[in-house]
Enzyme design. Sequence first.
Site, PDB file in Angstrom:
ATOM      1  N   GLU A 278       0.836  -1.210   0.000  1.00 11.69           N
ATOM      2  CA  GLU A 278       0.000   0.000   0.000  1.00 11.69           C
ATOM      3  C   GLU A 278       0.869   1.258   0.000  1.00 11.69           C
ATOM      4  OE1 GLU A 278      -3.214  -0.196  -0.579  1.00 11.69           O
ATOM      5  OE2 GLU A 278      -2.799  -2.337  -0.630  1.00 11.69           O
ATOM      6  N   TRP A 281       1.874   1.915  -3.384  1.00  9.49           N
ATOM      7  CA  TRP A 281       0.835   2.617  -4.172  1.00  9.49           C
ATOM      8  C   TRP A 281       0.977   4.124  -3.990  1.00  9.49           C
ATOM      9  CZ3 TRP A 281      -2.327   1.629  -8.056  1.00  9.49           C
ATOM     10  CH2 TRP A 281      -2.699   0.314  -8.315  1.00  9.49           C
ATOM     11  N   TRP A 310     -20.517  14.240 -18.211  1.00  7.71           N
ATOM     12  CA  TRP A 310     -21.087  13.624 -17.019  1.00  7.71           C
ATOM     13  C   TRP A 310     -22.481  14.176 -16.769  1.00  7.71           C
ATOM     14  CZ3 TRP A 310     -18.273   9.771 -14.762  1.00  7.71           C
ATOM     15  CH2 TRP A 310     -16.911   9.687 -15.100  1.00  7.71           C
ATOM     16  N   ASN A 345     -10.491   2.802   3.549  1.00  7.72           N
ATOM     17  CA  ASN A 345     -10.139   2.655   2.134  1.00  7.72           C
ATOM     18  C   ASN A 345     -11.184   1.893   1.318  1.00  7.72           C
ATOM     19  OD1 ASN A 345      -8.258   2.764  -0.185  1.00  7.72           O
ATOM     20  ND2 ASN A 345      -8.224   0.550   0.111  1.00  7.72           N
ATOM     21  N   TRP A 363     -15.961  12.513 -11.563  1.00  7.00           N
ATOM     22  CA  TRP A 363     -15.092  12.138 -10.439  1.00  7.00           C
ATOM     23  C   TRP A 363     -14.448  13.357  -9.795  1.00  7.00           C
ATOM     24  CZ3 TRP A 363      -9.967  13.503 -10.989  1.00  7.00           C
ATOM     25  CH2 TRP A 363      -9.495  13.738 -12.305  1.00  7.00           C
ATOM     26  N   TRP A 386      -9.421   8.398  -7.039  1.00  3.94           N
ATOM     27  CA  TRP A 386     -10.651   8.751  -7.774  1.00  3.94           C
ATOM     28  C   TRP A 386     -10.590   8.301  -9.226  1.00  3.94           C
ATOM     29  CZ3 TRP A 386     -15.468   9.858  -6.618  1.00  3.94           C
ATOM     30  CH2 TRP A 386     -15.743  10.175  -5.284  1.00  3.94           C
TER      31      TRP A 386
END
Length: 468
Positions: A278, A281, A310, A345, A363, A386
């Site tokens: 993680e 990431w 959107w 998360n 988003w 996102w």
Amino acid sequence: MLWFRNDLRTHDNPALHYFLNTSCGSSSDSPRKAIFFISEKQWLAHDWSLIKIDFIKRHAAALVDELANLNIELSLVEVDTFDDQVNYLTQYCQAHNVDTVFANSELEFNEHQRDLNCIKQGVPLMLYEADVIVPKGLVLNQSGSMFKVFTPFKNAWLKQVRTAGFDYLGKITRADDKETLADNKVKSVNNIIKSDGLSGTWPLAKEYEANVFSTFLQTKLTGYEQCRDIPSIKGTSGISPYLAAGVISPRYVLIALLNRCPDLLLATDSPEFSWLNELIWREFYRNLMFHEQKLCKHYCFKEQYQLITWHNNQTMFTAWCEGKTGYPLVDAAMRQLNQTGWMHNRLRMVVASFLTKHLLIDWRLGEKYFMQHLIDGDLASNNGGWQWAASTGCDAQPYFRIFNPIRQSERFDPNGEFIRKYLPELSSIPDKQIHFPHKYMEQNNISGYVKPIVDHKEARLKALAFYK
Ligand code: FAD
């Protein structure tokens, strides 16, 4: 002079390290000079949450005392904008013949522009890097570019860490050199910095490290893989606010981890590695932003999605923000965010997927809302998260993978413990029905919870067609 920015810490702080080990500007036994700008207007304009601002102010106040032990006087100076920071430093450096301003670089576009302006104005800025474990730009594929997929990035990153070792870690020593501090123009606000208590449930970094983090390493790390997805238990480290505010260094975290599991860099299938995964990431998203500055401006990583129109239905967006969608897990998650400034998360993934795929809302609106409410709001990780959920990002979730919020609830909150904590109106609903209680409520004449704003099956089909 030393300029603190997103690095309010004394451990693993290269700018502080080099500042202490240079004699420039020192001329007497007086304390040496450091500065931190409290730029609330600017922070708010960049969507920082009030809770994050309070958290930073508390750490700035604590750092004043810590630096005093190193014979450094930290001035907390209130300004409105980045331009004010540039002007202030320009004048200060001229008036005091400052030959070097030591600072750690910041990744974001506006911060970078501010630094360029400083240099243009003659501020002798010397930048170091302190926000990642492996310096950004070093982890590259064979053609010298940034990876577009996480796993090969991770492998190359691990190779760098294994071969580089940690010699570059700055060791903080007490200053031998001292500079004159005779600046009556500095509007020091040390005495007026006040916490509004918003972030009070989050201890200061030192306390977190000694109590929470050490307990996590000792007792929770091995079970992380099993517990990390269950929002009703504290199975994760809770370190994100500290990393996002720069009050704990990621290299420092890695070293703590390696002290506990010395073979971790080779034991990639060990239970402990999943936590390091993680952290990698985080490194991935920071490297991505470093290479792709368009992400700072909220462009889609995958350009074909930039042209999406959107739906952006305002009523639906408000329902999502307020935790009133009629999907209990989504609503409990949003209320956790609104009430505590943090969200688990797994739930971030669920609510982000719901906003973009069930409601077809941009988003970027969700990204902004998160930044405005999260204590750990961080442009790179937030943008990465996102865009992953919206399928517009680098190595993102494929567009046809659409989380079913009811199924997610059954899997990750099977007894509805988390839901009941944030949705008291569902406290009497049995475990089995709590994930989507509408039929049960109707049959039993129970009211008090909003009706679903969309039908899952219909929304899913609509999203598939929309993305296609
Ligand atoms: P742990 O599980 O203990 O993980 C340790 C650390 O690893 C975290 O503190 C974080 O630094 C890093 N990490 C974990 N997961 C991720 C991830 N998916 N991406 C990048 N780094 C990760 N994280 C932020 O720090 N700031 C944000 O603004 C942010 N916004 C997000 C938005 C969305 C839509 C999503 C899906 C994820 C976001 N994340 C963000 C990532 C992640 O949710 C949080 O880092 C994590 O929940 C923090 O809790 P923890 O410290 O207990 O994590």
